[in-house]
Scaffold this active site. Structure first.
Site, PDB file in Angstrom:
ATOM      1  CE  LYS A 190      -3.362  -5.217   0.165  1.00 39.72           C
ATOM      2  NZ  LYS A 190      -3.795  -4.244  -0.870  1.00 39.72           N
ATOM      3  N   GLY A 248       8.377  -4.255   2.614  1.00 36.59           N
ATOM      4  CA  GLY A 248       9.057  -5.538   2.833  1.00 36.59           C
ATOM      5  C   GLY A 248       9.650  -5.616   4.236  1.00 36.59           C
ATOM      6  CD  GLU A 265      10.133  -8.968  -7.448  1.00 35.43           C
ATOM      7  OE1 GLU A 265      10.768  -7.945  -7.144  1.00 35.43           O
ATOM      8  OE2 GLU A 265       9.304  -9.029  -8.351  1.00 35.43           O
ATOM      9  CB  CYS A 299      10.762  -5.207  -9.677  1.00 38.57           C
ATOM     10  SG  CYS A 299      10.228  -6.680 -10.534  1.00 38.57           S
ATOM     11  CD  GLU A 396      12.094  -0.164  -7.474  1.00 39.04           C
ATOM     12  OE1 GLU A 396      11.384  -0.156  -6.454  1.00 39.04           O
ATOM     13  OE2 GLU A 396      12.289  -1.181  -8.167  1.00 39.04           O
TER      14      GLU A 396
HETATM   15  P1  NAI Z   1       3.817  -0.690  -1.640  1.00 38.66           P
HETATM   16  O1  NAI Z   1       4.916  -1.608  -1.269  1.00 38.66           O
HETATM   17  O2  NAI Z   1       3.286   0.234  -0.587  1.00 38.66           O
HETATM   18  O3  NAI Z   1       2.556  -1.534  -2.195  1.00 38.66           O
HETATM   19  C1  NAI Z   1       2.612  -2.855  -2.656  1.00 38.66           C
HETATM   20  C2  NAI Z   1       1.521  -3.690  -2.000  1.00 38.66           C
HETATM   21  O4  NAI Z   1       1.752  -3.696  -0.587  1.00 38.66           O
HETATM   22  C3  NAI Z   1       0.108  -3.160  -2.180  1.00 38.66           C
HETATM   23  O5  NAI Z   1      -0.783  -4.242  -2.319  1.00 38.66           O
HETATM   24  C4  NAI Z   1      -0.160  -2.452  -0.868  1.00 38.66           C
HETATM   25  O6  NAI Z   1      -1.528  -2.384  -0.547  1.00 38.66           O
HETATM   26  C5  NAI Z   1       0.574  -3.344   0.104  1.00 38.66           C
HETATM   27  N1  NAI Z   1       0.940  -2.709   1.372  1.00 38.66           N
HETATM   28  C6  NAI Z   1       1.261  -1.405   1.595  1.00 38.66           C
HETATM   29  N2  NAI Z   1       1.520  -1.204   2.900  1.00 38.66           N
HETATM   30  C7  NAI Z   1       1.360  -2.396   3.527  1.00 38.66           C
HETATM   31  C8  NAI Z   1       1.486  -2.826   4.873  1.00 38.66           C
HETATM   32  N3  NAI Z   1       1.818  -1.983   5.847  1.00 38.66           N
HETATM   33  N4  NAI Z   1       1.275  -4.132   5.150  1.00 38.66           N
HETATM   34  C9  NAI Z   1       0.945  -5.004   4.172  1.00 38.66           C
HETATM   35  N5  NAI Z   1       0.790  -4.642   2.892  1.00 38.66           N
HETATM   36  C10 NAI Z   1       1.007  -3.362   2.560  1.00 38.66           C
HETATM   37  O7  NAI Z   1       4.282   0.141  -2.905  1.00 38.66           O
HETATM   38  P2  NAI Z   1       3.797   1.613  -3.353  1.00 38.66           P
HETATM   39  O8  NAI Z   1       3.755   2.521  -2.178  1.00 38.66           O
HETATM   40  O9  NAI Z   1       2.564   1.448  -4.129  1.00 38.66           O
HETATM   41  O10 NAI Z   1       4.987   2.045  -4.326  1.00 38.66           O
HETATM   42  C11 NAI Z   1       6.126   2.707  -3.797  1.00 38.66           C
HETATM   43  C12 NAI Z   1       7.383   2.281  -4.476  1.00 38.66           C
HETATM   44  O11 NAI Z   1       7.598   0.897  -4.222  1.00 38.66           O
HETATM   45  C13 NAI Z   1       7.399   2.386  -5.992  1.00 38.66           C
HETATM   46  O12 NAI Z   1       7.729   3.661  -6.427  1.00 38.66           O
HETATM   47  C14 NAI Z   1       8.461   1.385  -6.337  1.00 38.66           C
HETATM   48  O13 NAI Z   1       9.739   1.957  -6.188  1.00 38.66           O
HETATM   49  C15 NAI Z   1       8.291   0.297  -5.292  1.00 38.66           C
HETATM   50  N6  NAI Z   1       7.513  -0.836  -5.835  1.00 38.66           N
HETATM   51  C16 NAI Z   1       8.186  -1.929  -6.278  1.00 38.66           C
HETATM   52  C17 NAI Z   1       7.503  -2.969  -6.877  1.00 38.66           C
HETATM   53  C18 NAI Z   1       8.199  -4.191  -7.375  1.00 38.66           C
HETATM   54  O14 NAI Z   1       7.744  -4.796  -8.337  1.00 38.66           O
HETATM   55  N7  NAI Z   1       9.267  -4.638  -6.770  1.00 38.66           N
HETATM   56  C19 NAI Z   1       6.058  -2.914  -7.080  1.00 38.66           C
HETATM   57  C20 NAI Z   1       5.429  -1.740  -6.538  1.00 38.66           C
HETATM   58  C21 NAI Z   1       6.151  -0.741  -5.952  1.00 38.66           C
END
Ligand code: NAI
Ligand code: MG
Length: 493
Positions: A190, A248, A265, A299, A396
């Site tokens: 996904k 997470g 991660e 990240c 972050e």
């Molecule tokens: P997010 O964690 O919401 O999105 C990442 C993935 O998780 C996407 O595929 C999203 O559809 C999915 N997701 C979202 N809610 C979910 C749920 N309840 N159950 C299962 N999957 C779910 O990240 P977002 O909101 O796009 O970004 C917010 C912040 O997160 C960023 O500003 C950054 O600080 C951090 N982030 C860190 C990343 C990393 O590489 N460690 C990557 C992306 C975001």
């Protein structure tokens, strides 16, 4: 420069009707609806992706289960290896299409997509392809020898849900798929709702190279619906996730239902430590690259600089100069060195952090110019006067914002304590010419990856976090073993 024909082809692909790839078939989502894919470089609409939800997830999980217990279980490891290698070749043959699609949908400079994202994905497939035939167990020397013959074997963990974010969508999709399939698992991918485009292209190649149906499934959709349905589904054995700490935490709770295996991660707040004996020119370039690459949406971006007071001014001036000179613009413009952030939401978040930092007393000691125009551009920024309590230092930002701080005490424990004063523990970067300090500091830093004087990512090098940066490791032997269960077999003699 992008070849005009190739660019037109990429745009045409983006604009075509997209479906979900489930059980080897492109299916309409049950919802019958779609969501927009946009180009962060100018805000324009690229096309629409199918909005998969719980019913589609359920179909995909069933297909993955059937394949897991049937065709994929009967596929020899050497054949799994061949398929993964063939996929790597197919991606390589279309490398520029993938780079263009990644730039169109994520916004990153085309040059970066060509040099890093796509080659990294190809290498990851080839690296893990090799593991398919080499996973094994041990013969165990028992405490009471002579009574049993005992040994361990590794078996695929089962049906895997891979949930990936938008900052390096193609490389991360492949970084999860390659070890999962090499280990004999089946997968539901996904992608993030912001960036499904390269995953869609990937699924077409998976189909072309001839993976058995149901082994790889793609469900595009939103986190709160498709993502949540995957992490709650009792038919999923493992979730591998990269994204926010908040989601997470949600996944850990949702996984409790059937005790899914979970690899997480999450975010980071990587310290960059510059010792007084460092090669200052290289340290400045490294520090700038570490926070401005991918507009800071990395990240393990080096977001907290700790420089010895004797070199602090030189570091700040040097990185500020880099920020001032950076050409910020659309990823398709060959002059661009830093692209936009992924969305208006992310732009607002990053600008909000800069404002909050200034409100809390930080100073802007260097700032580049964000390109004007409709794209989601933010200025590369260096903050000084930042205190350990400020939100810009603790949280972050996921943008091109560096918090620069100095230290005067050369004691390594004191330096490590400053660097370790964070909830995160993904990476740490050290600049020093002193071999002893390099080794001793590396051991004191609470981080999954410590890089001294450079060094980057490699599919063979384990990657993951201490503390709230996550659970488990990706890449390397540890990365693929995380897709296996260890079974002990004891036979009475
Ligand atoms: P997010 O964690 O919401 O999105 C990442 C993935 O998780 C996407 O595929 C999203 O559809 C999915 N997701 C979202 N809610 C979910 C749920 N309840 N159950 C299962 N999957 C779910 O990240 P977002 O909101 O796009 O970004 C917010 C912040 O997160 C960023 O500003 C950054 O600080 C951090 N982030 C860190 C990343 C990393 O590489 N460690 C990557 C992306 C975001
Ligand atoms: Mg979110």
């Amino acid at each position: 420069m992008a070849d005009q024909n190739a660019l037109e082809n990429a745009r045409r692909f983006a604009g075509k009707e997209h479906r979900l790839f489930i059980d080897g078939v492109w299916r309409e989502p049950r919802s019958g609806s779609a969501f927009e894919m946009r180009n962060p470089g100018d805000g324009t609409l690229l096309g629409q992706a199918a909005k998969g939800e719980a019913a589609d997830v359920d179909l995909a999980v069933r297909a993955a289960r059937t394949a897991l217990e049937g065709v994929w279980a009967d596929t020899k490891p050497a054949e799994r290896a061949r398929l993964l290698w063939r996929l790597a070749d197919a991606i390589e043959a279309h490398a520029d299409d993938f780079a263009l699609l990644e730039t169109l949908n994520n916004g990153k400079p085309l040059r970066d997509a060509r040099l890093f994202d796509v080659p990294h994905a190809i290498e990851t497939l080839r690296y893990n392809s090799g593991w398919a035939t080499k996973l094994g167990g041990d013969t165990i020397n028992l405490s009471g020898p002579g009574t049993w013959h005992a040994f361990t074997v590794r078996e695929p963990i089962g049906v895997v849900a891979a949930i990936v974010p938008w900052n390096a969508p193609f490389a991360m999709s492949v970084a999860k798929m390659a070890p999962a399939l090499a280990a004999g698992c089946t997968l539901i991918l996904k992608p993030a709702e912001q960036t499904p485009l390269t995953a869609l292209r990937l699924a077409h190649l998976v189909e072309e190279v001839g993976f058995p149906k149901g082994v790889f499934n793609l469900v595009t959709g939103f986190g709160e619906t498709a993502g949540a349905a995957l992490v709650e589904h009792p038919g999923v054995d493992k979730v591998t996730f990269t994204g926010s700490t908040e989601v997470g935490r949600h996944i850990v709770r949702a996984a409790a239902g059937n005790f899914k295996r979970v690899t997480l991660e999450l975010g980071g707040k990587t310290p960059v430590i510059v010792m007084p004996d460092a090669d200052i020119k290289r340290a400045i370039e490294g520090a700038a690259r570490s926070i401005f690459t991918n507009a800071g949406q990395v990240c393990n971006a080096g977001s907290r600089l700790f420089a010895h007071e004797s070199v602090f001014d030189a570091l700040v001036e040097g990185v500020a100069e880099h920020a001032g000179k950076l050409r910020v613009g659309p990823g398709l413009d060959p002059a661009t060195q830093m692209g936009p952030v992924v969305s208006q939401e992310q732009k607002d978040r990053v600008l909000g952090y800069i404002e909050a930092g200034v409100r809390e007393g930080a100073r802007i000691s260097g700032q580049g110019t964000a390109a004007s125009g409709p794209g989601y551009f933010v200025p590369p920024t260096v903050l000084t006067g930042t205190l350990p309590t400020m939100s810009v230092v603790r949280e972050e930002i996921f943008g091109p914002v560096l918090c620069a701080m100095s230290f005067s005490d050369g004691d390594l424990d004191a330096i490590a304590a400053r660097a370790n004063d964070t909830d995160y523990g993904l990476g740490a970067i050290v600049w020093t010419q002193n071999l002893s300090a390099a080794h001793r500091l590396s051991r004191k830093l609470k981080a999954g990856t410590v890089r001294v004087n450079g060094g980057g990512l490699d599919p063979a090098l384990p990657f993951g976090g201490f503390k709230q940066s996550g659970w488990g490791r990706e890449n390397g032997r540890d990365g693929i073993e995380a897709y296996t269960e260890l079974k002990s077999i004891a036979i009475a003699l």
